[in-house]
Write a protein that holds these residues in place. Structure first.
Motif, PDB file in Angstrom:
ATOM      1  N   PRO A   1      42.713  40.760  42.896  1.00  0.00           N
ATOM      2  CA  PRO A   1      42.157  41.541  44.107  1.00  0.00           C
ATOM      3  C   PRO A   1      43.553  40.709  45.100  1.00  0.00           C
ATOM      4  O   PRO A   1      44.259  39.482  44.556  1.00  0.00           O
ATOM      5  N   SER A   2      44.114  41.165  46.513  1.00  0.00           N
ATOM      6  CA  SER A   2      45.358  40.438  46.983  1.00  0.00           C
ATOM      7  C   SER A   2      44.682  40.159  48.557  1.00  0.00           C
ATOM      8  O   SER A   2      43.763  39.850  48.527  1.00  0.00           O
TER       9      SER A   2
ATOM     10  N   ASP B   1      42.355  38.266  48.426  1.00  0.00           N
ATOM     11  CA  ASP B   1      41.424  36.848  47.992  1.00  0.00           C
ATOM     12  C   ASP B   1      41.214  35.954  47.012  1.00  0.00           C
ATOM     13  O   ASP B   1      42.595  36.391  46.017  1.00  0.00           O
TER      14      ASP B   1
ATOM     15  N   SER C   1      43.910  46.653  48.428  1.00  0.00           N
ATOM     16  CA  SER C   1      43.427  45.624  48.462  1.00  0.00           C
ATOM     17  C   SER C   1      44.234  45.157  46.700  1.00  0.00           C
ATOM     18  O   SER C   1      42.824  43.453  46.698  1.00  0.00           O
TER      19      SER C   1
ATOM     20  N   SER D   1      52.204  42.265  50.077  1.00  0.00           N
ATOM     21  CA  SER D   1      52.291  43.065  51.260  1.00  0.00           C
ATOM     22  C   SER D   1      52.362  44.666  51.074  1.00  0.00           C
ATOM     23  O   SER D   1      54.187  44.340  50.517  1.00  0.00           O
TER      24      SER D   1
ATOM     25  N   SER E   1      44.887  50.516  44.614  1.00  0.00           N
ATOM     26  CA  SER E   1      44.432  50.294  46.250  1.00  0.00           C
ATOM     27  C   SER E   1      44.906  49.495  47.254  1.00  0.00           C
ATOM     28  O   SER E   1      45.555  48.601  46.261  1.00  0.00           O
TER      29      SER E   1
END
Length: 121
Positions: free
Chosen positions: A51-52, A54, A25, A117, A23
């Motif tokens: 998670p990216s 967070d 995220s 990103s 995903s």
């Protein structure tokens, strides 16, 4: 020797997860670290596809009143991992490069933030 085995396993896991769909995220890969278990022996833990964007407080060392900080982080993700000395990404920080950035036991941590990103097309 145990750390080498864990690193080899992490690299194998990275090869597997790179081929899986992800995903937007989550970052792709494995982040490993060492902590002291309840019996006083060193343990290795991994975050797989964390998670990216967070903050991730490491569950084994989340409480400063009942545990020592983790150490020896290995970043086998596609993201820069910024590790923090305190929970909730507070305290001093240190960045670990993607694709194998690591630090030795002198670097203590309780949380990590992955910054990634997608490349623009």
């Amino acid at each position: 020797m145990r750390l080498r085995t864990t690193v080899a396993a992490a690299l194998g896991a990275l090869a597997l997860v790179v081929t899986l769909p992800t995903s937007a995220s989550a970052t792709v890969g494995v982040f490993a670290y060492r902590y002291t278990g309840l019996d006083g022996t060193p343990q290795i833990a991994e975050l797989v596809n964390p998670p990216s964007g967070d903050c991730v407080t490491l569950p084994e060392v989340a409480d400063p009143n009942s545990s020592n900080r983790a150490d020896s982080p290995w970043n086998y993700t596609v993201s820069t991992a910024t590790v923090f000395t305190g929970p909730n990404c507070e305290g001093d920080s240190f960045p670990l490069h993607p694709f194998g950035g690591h630090a030795f036991e002198q670097l203590k941590l309780r949380s990590v933030l992955f910054n990634w990103s997608r490349p623009r097309s």
